[in-house]
Design a protein around this motif. Structure first.
Motif, mmCIF file in Angstrom:
data_model
loop_
_atom_site.group_PDB
_atom_site.id
_atom_site.type_symbol
_atom_site.label_atom_id
_atom_site.label_comp_id
_atom_site.label_asym_id
_atom_site.label_seq_id
_atom_site.Cartn_x
_atom_site.Cartn_y
_atom_site.Cartn_z
ATOM 1 N N PHE A 80 44.189 29.653 41.295
ATOM 2 C CA PHE A 80 44.239 31.106 41.471
ATOM 3 C C PHE A 80 44.523 31.498 42.914
ATOM 4 C CE2 PHE A 80 39.811 29.568 41.042
ATOM 5 C CZ PHE A 80 39.522 29.482 42.391
ATOM 6 N N GLY A 81 44.790 30.527 43.782
ATOM 7 C CA GLY A 81 44.993 30.819 45.194
ATOM 8 C C GLY A 81 43.720 30.567 45.978
ATOM 9 N N GLU A 82 43.420 31.424 46.949
ATOM 10 C CA GLU A 82 42.222 31.281 47.768
ATOM 11 C C GLU A 82 41.152 32.271 47.316
ATOM 12 O OE1 GLU A 82 43.278 31.627 51.871
ATOM 13 O OE2 GLU A 82 44.114 29.597 51.946
ATOM 14 N N LEU A 83 39.907 31.795 47.320
ATOM 15 C CA LEU A 83 38.798 32.605 46.827
ATOM 16 C C LEU A 83 37.632 32.554 47.809
ATOM 17 C CD1 LEU A 83 37.454 34.205 44.492
ATOM 18 C CD2 LEU A 83 36.617 32.016 43.643
ATOM 19 N N PRO A 84 37.304 33.674 48.470
ATOM 20 C CA PRO A 84 36.130 33.697 49.353
ATOM 21 C C PRO A 84 34.850 33.830 48.534
ATOM 22 C CG PRO A 84 37.209 35.839 49.352
ATOM 23 C CD PRO A 84 38.048 34.941 48.487
ATOM 24 N N THR A 105 36.167 22.250 49.307
ATOM 25 C CA THR A 105 37.091 23.367 49.516
ATOM 26 C C THR A 105 38.012 23.595 48.322
ATOM 27 O OG1 THR A 105 38.682 21.895 50.605
ATOM 28 C CG2 THR A 105 37.108 23.063 52.022
ATOM 29 N N CYS A 106 38.059 22.651 47.393
ATOM 30 C CA CYS A 106 38.953 22.778 46.239
ATOM 31 C C CYS A 106 38.158 23.065 44.972
ATOM 32 C CB CYS A 106 39.773 21.500 46.048
ATOM 33 S SG CYS A 106 40.931 21.179 47.384
ATOM 34 N N TRP A 107 38.751 23.855 44.108
ATOM 35 C CA TRP A 107 38.126 24.210 42.828
ATOM 36 C C TRP A 107 39.227 24.189 41.783
ATOM 37 C CZ3 TRP A 107 33.301 25.380 40.920
ATOM 38 C CH2 TRP A 107 33.240 26.044 39.696
ATOM 39 N N ALA A 108 39.162 23.241 40.875
ATOM 40 C CA ALA A 108 40.238 23.109 39.894
ATOM 41 C C ALA A 108 39.698 22.536 38.595
ATOM 42 C CB ALA A 108 41.345 22.207 40.443
ATOM 43 N N GLY A 109 40.408 22.837 37.517
ATOM 44 C CA GLY A 109 40.089 22.241 36.227
ATOM 45 C C GLY A 109 39.056 22.979 35.405
ATOM 46 N N PHE A 110 38.587 24.154 35.879
ATOM 47 C CA PHE A 110 37.522 24.854 35.171
ATOM 48 C C PHE A 110 37.961 26.200 34.597
ATOM 49 C CE2 PHE A 110 35.057 22.328 38.378
ATOM 50 C CZ PHE A 110 34.525 21.422 37.466
ATOM 51 N N ASP A 111 39.255 26.487 34.597
ATOM 52 C CA ASP A 111 39.719 27.802 34.161
ATOM 53 C C ASP A 111 39.274 28.122 32.737
ATOM 54 O OD1 ASP A 111 40.890 27.743 36.592
ATOM 55 O OD2 ASP A 111 42.947 27.982 35.901
ATOM 56 N N ASP A 112 39.485 27.176 31.808
ATOM 57 C CA ASP A 112 39.095 27.403 30.416
ATOM 58 C C ASP A 112 37.598 27.661 30.300
ATOM 59 O OD1 ASP A 112 41.675 27.071 29.664
ATOM 60 O OD2 ASP A 112 41.388 25.211 28.548
ATOM 61 N N LYS A 113 36.810 26.917 31.077
ATOM 62 C CA LYS A 113 35.354 27.059 30.995
ATOM 63 C C LYS A 113 34.900 28.418 31.524
ATOM 64 C CE LYS A 113 34.087 22.168 31.026
ATOM 65 N NZ LYS A 113 35.447 21.681 30.769
ATOM 66 N N ILE A 114 35.499 28.871 32.619
ATOM 67 C CA ILE A 114 35.137 30.181 33.165
ATOM 68 C C ILE A 114 35.431 31.272 32.142
ATOM 69 C CG2 ILE A 114 35.669 31.896 34.936
ATOM 70 C CD1 ILE A 114 34.098 29.647 36.095
ATOM 71 N N LEU A 115 36.611 31.238 31.559
ATOM 72 C CA LEU A 115 36.981 32.238 30.558
ATOM 73 C C LEU A 115 36.036 32.184 29.362
ATOM 74 C CD1 LEU A 115 40.877 31.989 30.550
ATOM 75 C CD2 LEU A 115 39.487 33.852 31.439
ATOM 76 N N SER A 116 35.741 30.975 28.898
ATOM 77 C CA SER A 116 34.866 30.826 27.735
ATOM 78 C C SER A 116 33.472 31.362 28.016
ATOM 79 C CB SER A 116 34.780 29.351 27.323
ATOM 80 O OG SER A 116 36.042 28.854 26.953
ATOM 81 N N LEU A 117 32.957 31.105 29.222
ATOM 82 C CA LEU A 117 31.609 31.552 29.560
ATOM 83 C C LEU A 117 31.490 33.070 29.519
ATOM 84 C CD1 LEU A 117 30.773 29.075 32.465
ATOM 85 C CD2 LEU A 117 29.599 29.210 30.271
ATOM 86 N N TYR A 118 32.571 33.763 29.855
ATOM 87 C CA TYR A 118 32.540 35.225 29.851
ATOM 88 C C TYR A 118 32.878 35.827 28.489
ATOM 89 C CZ TYR A 118 31.744 36.096 34.795
ATOM 90 O OH TYR A 118 31.171 36.192 36.036
ATOM 91 N N HIS A 176 44.588 30.316 23.956
ATOM 92 C CA HIS A 176 43.758 29.305 23.307
ATOM 93 C C HIS A 176 43.198 28.368 24.369
ATOM 94 C CE1 HIS A 176 46.092 30.849 19.919
ATOM 95 N NE2 HIS A 176 45.070 30.470 19.178
ATOM 96 N N ALA A 177 41.896 28.140 24.305
ATOM 97 C CA ALA A 177 41.214 27.308 25.288
ATOM 98 C C ALA A 177 40.402 26.240 24.577
ATOM 99 C CB ALA A 177 40.301 28.162 26.166
ATOM 100 N N LYS A 178 40.190 25.131 25.266
ATOM 101 C CA LYS A 178 39.390 24.047 24.708
ATOM 102 C C LYS A 178 37.916 24.310 24.971
ATOM 103 C CE LYS A 178 43.046 20.587 25.167
ATOM 104 N NZ LYS A 178 43.459 19.301 25.794
ATOM 105 N N VAL A 179 37.132 24.332 23.896
ATOM 106 C CA VAL A 179 35.706 24.628 23.981
ATOM 107 C C VAL A 179 34.941 23.528 23.262
ATOM 108 C CG1 VAL A 179 33.893 26.266 23.360
ATOM 109 C CG2 VAL A 179 36.150 27.105 24.030
ATOM 110 N N ARG A 180 33.863 23.039 23.903
ATOM 111 C CA ARG A 180 33.042 22.025 23.248
ATOM 112 C C ARG A 180 32.211 22.690 22.162
ATOM 113 N NH1 ARG A 180 31.993 16.941 23.971
ATOM 114 N NH2 ARG A 180 33.176 16.905 25.919
#
Length: 238
Positions: A80-84, A105-118, A176-180
């Motif tokens: 998503f770019g830079e996030l403060p 400093t890096c955050w990656a691989g959690f996009d599906d999880k963030i969306l699912s949590l909300y 569509h997202a992968k959800v456990r």
């Protein structure tokens, strides 16, 4: 809820200039930043609560009298770019964040999880499983429980917040997202209601999770938006 479809074509083209698919609104420089920042900061607040043994406005109960001591700032880089983000500190300097480590400093691989949590429709168990995967195996069940409580408070407030009465544009779309689910990873439909508000800013109005996409579920989405205050839409894209 009234929907009008009389906006000038050039205005619609301008509003949709960066939009080709749902992921464009939640990817780099998109709306995923809003959700990631809120969730990460809420999780870190839950972490320091678990570390200190008391919540922000509760009596200090740990033997050394350690307590919160402001916040530090860090910039994460991801898809998503830079996030403060703001990271809570303690007086003794003994708090070690787990979701975002001190030198990370890096955050990656959690996009599906963030969306699912909300997304409305996630169970407590599913939320705990998502958070466990985000933290990794080396965290205690107590920490996961504390963070789950904090994240659920954040998510419920976000899901039920009042909306504006009028929006110039609302997108209704689905990814569509992968959800456990029940011990296995399944692809589920995440319904998106994304708007451009009267100030011209893009905003995620809501997320809902379901097994598949269908017209009946879209009706329930529109009904919920109406119940949360939306009365008039100048243009709806679906």
């Amino acid at each position: 809820m009234t929907t009008h479809k009389s906006l000038p074509t050039d205005l619609i083209d301008s509003l949709l200039a960066d939009y080709k698919k749902p992921e464009d609104l939640i990817g780099e420089n998109g709306l995923l930043k809003q959700l990631t920042k809120a969730l990460v900061e809420r999780a870190l607040q839950a972490e320091i609560t678990e570390h200190l043994g008391h919540d922000k406005h509760e009596t200090v109960t740990n033997p050394t009298g350690n307590a919160r001591n402001g916040k530090s700032h860090k910039t994460l880089k991801g898809e998503f770019g830079e996030l403060p983000i703001e990271i809570p500190r303690d007086r003794e300097g003994s708090f070690e964040p787990r979701m975002i480590s001190k030198h990370q400093t890096c955050w990656a691989g959690f996009d599906d999880k963030i969306l699912s949590l909300y997304a409305r429709g996630m169970t407590v168990r599913e939320i705990q499983q998502h958070l466990t995967e985000m933290y990794g195996a080396e965290v205690s069940p107590t920490l996961i429980s504390t963070v789950t409580d904090g994240v659920m408070d954040e998510v419920k407030q976000w899901q039920s917040r009042p909306l504006d009465s009028v929006y110039p544009v609302i997108y209704l779309d689905c990814i569509h997202a992968k959800v456990r689910d029940a011990g296995s990873v399944r692809a589920k439909a995440i319904y998106l209601a994304i708007s451009i508000n009267m100030e011209g800013h893009k905003e995620i109005l809501g997320l809902w999770i379901a097994q598949t996409e269908g017209a009946k579920f879209w009706l329930s989405v529109v009904t919920e938006l109406k119940n949360r205050g939306v009365q008039d839409i100048l243009y709806r894209l679906h």
